[in-house]
Design a protein around this motif. Structure first.
Motif, PDB file in Angstrom:
ATOM      1  N   CYS A  52      10.497  54.683 -28.572  1.00  0.00           N
ATOM      2  CA  CYS A  52      10.787  55.898 -27.623  1.00  0.00           C
ATOM      3  C   CYS A  52       9.926  55.939 -26.423  1.00  0.00           C
ATOM      4  O   CYS A  52       8.820  56.055 -26.494  1.00  0.00           O
ATOM      5  CB  CYS A  52      11.168  57.074 -28.172  1.00  0.00           C
ATOM      6  N   THR A  53      10.527  55.790 -25.257  1.00  0.00           N
ATOM      7  CA  THR A  53       9.796  56.016 -24.032  1.00  0.00           C
ATOM      8  C   THR A  53       8.869  57.285 -24.167  1.00  0.00           C
ATOM      9  O   THR A  53       7.906  57.558 -23.480  1.00  0.00           O
ATOM     10  CB  THR A  53      10.422  55.934 -22.708  1.00  0.00           C
ATOM     11  N   MET A  54       9.335  58.424 -24.425  1.00  0.00           N
ATOM     12  CA  MET A  54       8.906  59.710 -24.348  1.00  0.00           C
ATOM     13  C   MET A  54       7.966  59.987 -25.679  1.00  0.00           C
ATOM     14  O   MET A  54       6.899  60.516 -25.412  1.00  0.00           O
ATOM     15  CB  MET A  54       9.975  60.822 -24.186  1.00  0.00           C
ATOM     16  N   CYS A  55       8.545  60.193 -26.901  1.00  0.00           N
ATOM     17  CA  CYS A  55       7.545  60.333 -28.137  1.00  0.00           C
ATOM     18  C   CYS A  55       7.128  59.156 -28.572  1.00  0.00           C
ATOM     19  O   CYS A  55       6.106  59.406 -29.457  1.00  0.00           O
ATOM     20  CB  CYS A  55       8.797  60.965 -28.997  1.00  0.00           C
ATOM     21  N   ARG A  56       7.293  57.808 -28.301  1.00  0.00           N
ATOM     22  CA  ARG A  56       6.539  56.699 -28.812  1.00  0.00           C
ATOM     23  C   ARG A  56       6.867  56.593 -30.160  1.00  0.00           C
ATOM     24  O   ARG A  56       6.116  55.614 -30.852  1.00  0.00           O
ATOM     25  CB  ARG A  56       5.122  56.843 -28.648  1.00  0.00           C
ATOM     26  N   GLN A  57       7.801  57.126 -30.672  1.00  0.00           N
ATOM     27  CA  GLN A  57       8.272  56.984 -32.242  1.00  0.00           C
ATOM     28  C   GLN A  57       9.140  55.533 -32.189  1.00  0.00           C
ATOM     29  O   GLN A  57       9.995  55.486 -31.227  1.00  0.00           O
ATOM     30  CB  GLN A  57       8.933  57.855 -32.698  1.00  0.00           C
ATOM     31  N   PRO A  58       8.932  54.737 -33.187  1.00  0.00           N
ATOM     32  CA  PRO A  58       9.856  53.424 -33.621  1.00  0.00           C
ATOM     33  C   PRO A  58      11.162  53.938 -33.600  1.00  0.00           C
ATOM     34  O   PRO A  58      11.527  54.693 -34.440  1.00  0.00           O
ATOM     35  CB  PRO A  58       9.089  52.639 -34.398  1.00  0.00           C
ATOM     36  N   PHE A  59      11.997  53.178 -33.126  1.00  0.00           N
ATOM     37  CA  PHE A  59      13.392  53.152 -33.372  1.00  0.00           C
ATOM     38  C   PHE A  59      13.843  52.633 -34.547  1.00  0.00           C
ATOM     39  O   PHE A  59      13.193  51.706 -35.094  1.00  0.00           O
ATOM     40  CB  PHE A  59      14.457  52.377 -32.300  1.00  0.00           C
ATOM     41  N   GLY A  60      14.876  52.958 -35.229  1.00  0.00           N
ATOM     42  CA  GLY A  60      15.177  52.637 -36.652  1.00  0.00           C
ATOM     43  C   GLY A  60      16.634  53.048 -36.873  1.00  0.00           C
ATOM     44  O   GLY A  60      17.295  53.661 -36.130  1.00  0.00           O
TER      45      GLY A  60
END
Length: 604
Positions: free
Chosen positions: A540-548
């Motif tokens: 995610c561009t904002m929270c930097r958490q990986p997509f899944g």
């Protein structure tokens, strides 16, 4: 002002249920996909038959036309009933003229704060934001994102303003234009104190100093330091826009269907509505233009010129110095065709303060041996030799510049006391006042046209733009050169010095520039940025958490960047890449705040 010379398309819903269902389906698919695509609106190709021309001795011309309209040894036009000659071309030889990824510059912007001046242009830039003519875009352009760089005399948002000072600053090197919303810019035009941009979606945004409605935001809106959408040109039943042009006191726009809208100060009939009434919102010009397909428009101080798809030239507004080209000095409140060019195809036109220039196509089969088709015509005020005829006399009708008869002109531009012509081979010719070195040729006295050389030797020029006393050109290699008056940093070289020869703008060297435009004391360039591909981003561009599986990827309809569910859960109107600007679409949280703040709404 502007340079001469479509745009993206925009979807409009109507009452057809099937069409609405189709659009809804497309929106649903766009939400699931990683990237949205847009369709290009093709401009209509101009296809016109030219009337036959005859060549006669120039001496015959003076006995058939008024002395203040034509001069011997010049190309002129005569459409009197007893003369079928559309043009007269003497054989004269020439003796020695509305697109890489962006990288942030490491250089620190130099700026001088000062009080307001009479020719101040107000625009807002960001001092910390990362980021950045010609009409038309190719299929490959849709992988690029158009952003604006500005330099010269502007106003900063964070500058403290008082009654005696509006916080005007000189920006000496190119800087990104600040905006509360992400704008995919396709074209930009500059007036003396305001500007307008056209997005790829066919929307028009304006900003700068408000004066009698030239921003088009309605009578309650005052100066705007950031681009704001012209809302009255949006909505059901309105066609997408593909051309926008700024004059000093008014603004014009053309739709994909060739309809002309004007707004601003109506003095001298500059808006073409039959009166001198000013309009604070755009109004369609009808009457003589009904049924015609307008392809381009140029604005002067108090006058306007337009070209149809078949190359017919119309002018209206203040007729001082014969600037309208109708053989007199009368003002016109409605558009009228320039009769002396009837039967010929005008391919480009430019308005100066009190003069005009046009590139007019003449049948090559009837030119003198060795001649080309696009001839440079000038008319209006001849002071400072700006018409290129070797004297200061006015011309009341379009008159060809005889020393340039062997060249094929495709674009023209006008400054305050300057005329510029660009040939199909990429050569640039200037004529007029030598003040500030604006001719780009220190050896020329301005009396006759001169070729601009020096750093432009061997370069192929694509775009030309004139400010009041400075010029900017874009080469086929994407480099921008400026010269002329350097006050306010309008040349972009990091200082306020004049330049007498074309000088490369170093701050744009590593950028891909699509087009350039000039205002009175500032310059603008559209820079193409490579879009960030959602498929290449795994977090995610904002929270930097990986997509899944549980953190789905969504592409923001405004900034086009991928975000997760939590960071892009809300919808907003007028997202830059929305299929339908009148409906809300999913955007990321930062864009949601910007979009709603710009509309004066509470983002919470």
């Amino acid at each position: 002002m502007g340079d001469l010379h479509g745009t993206g398309s925009i979807i409009h819903l109507d009452s057809d249920p099937a069409r609405k269902a189709k659009v809804d389906a497309e929106v649903w698919l766009a939400e699931l996909s990683e990237l949205s695509s847009s369709d290009k609106c093709r401009r209509e190709k101009i296809d016109a038959q030219l009337n036959g021309l005859y060549f006669v001795d120039v001496g015959d011309l003076t006995s058939k036309t008024s002395s203040d309209s034509f001069i011997s040894n010049e190309l002129s036009t005569d459409t009197s009933p007893d003369n079928t000659t559309a043009s007269i071309l003497p054989t004269v030889s020439l003796s020695n003229n509305v697109n890489s990824p962006l990288k942030r510059s490491d250089a620190t912007t130099t700026m001088h704060l000062k009080g307001t001046q009479s020719d101040t242009y107000r625009v807002s830039i960001s001092s910390s934001a990362p980021s950045t003519s010609s009409h038309g875009s190719t299929h490959d352009d849709f992988d690029m994102f158009g952003e604006i760089l500005v330099w010269g005399e502007i106003t900063l948002n964070n500058t403290v303003k008082t009654k005696s000072s509006k916080g005007v600053a000189d920006i000496l090197v190119p800087k990104p234009l600040e905006s509360n919303i992400s704008l995919d810019v396709n074209y930009v035009s500059c007036g003396a104190r305001h500007a307008a941009l056209l997005t790829r979606n066919g929307e028009i945004f304006t900003w700068g100093e408000e004066c009698k409605g030239r921003l088009g935001h309605g009578g309650t809106v005052i100066d705007s330091t950031q681009p704001r959408v012209v809302e009255s040109l949006m909505g059901p039943g309105l066609n997408p826009l593909e051309v926008v042009t700024c004059g000093e006191f008014h603004t014009c726009a053309v739709t994909t269907y060739g309809e002309l809208y004007t707004w601003g100060d109506g003095t001298h009939g500059a808006l073409g509505h039959g009166t001198q009434v000013s309009h604070w919102i755009p109004k369609r010009v009808s009457g003589p233009l009904d049924g015609l397909n307008i392809r381009y428009v140029s604005c002067g101080t108090w006058h306007t010129a337009l070209v149809t798809s078949t190359g017919r030239l119309f002018t209206f507004g203040d007729g001082t110095f014969g600037v309208l080209g109708h053989g007199n000095r009368d003002s016109l409140f409605i558009p009228k065709e320039v009769e002396s060019l009837s039967g010929l195809r005008t391919v480009a036109v430019a308005c100066g303060v009190w003069h005009m220039a046009a590139a007019v196509q003449v049948s090559t089969s009837q030119l003198p041996e060795g001649g080309d088709s696009g001839k440079l015509f000038t008319w209006g005020d001849g002071d400072k030799y700006r018409l290129g005829h070797g004297d200061k006399d006015p011309r009341l009708k379009p008159t060809c510049v005889p020393s340039l008869i062997e060249h094929n002109f495709v674009r023209v531009s006008c400054g305050h006391s300057l005329t510029v012509g660009l040939t199909s081979s990429g050569e640039l010719f200037t004529m007029g006042s030598t003040v500030y070195g604006q001719l780009g040729n220190p050896q020329s006295d301005g009396r006759y046209p001169c070729v601009v050389g020096d750093a432009l030797i061997g370069e192929s020029i694509k775009e030309i733009a004139c400010g009041s006393y400075h010029l900017a050109v874009l080469t086929s290699r994407g480099e921008v050169f400026t010269w002329g008056k350097g006050a306010n940093g309008r040349l972009g070289h990091g200082d306020v010095e004049d330049r007498k020869v074309p000088t490369l703008v170093e701050g744009l060297r590593d950028k891909t520039i699509r087009t350039v435009a000039c205002g009175a004391s500032f310059t603008v360039a559209i820079c193409q940025n490579k879009r960030v591909q959602g498929a290449e981003q795994t977090q995610c561009t904002m929270c930097r958490q990986p997509f899944g599986f549980t953190r789905k990827k969504h592409i923001c309809h405004n900034c086009k960047l991928p975000h997760c569910n939590s960071c892009s859960s809300r919808k907003s109107f007028r997202a830059t890449h929305a299929p339908n600007p009148s409906k809300p679409y999913r955007v990321c949280d930062p864009c949601y705040v910007k979009l709603n703040s710009d509309r004066g709404l509470n983002p919470s």
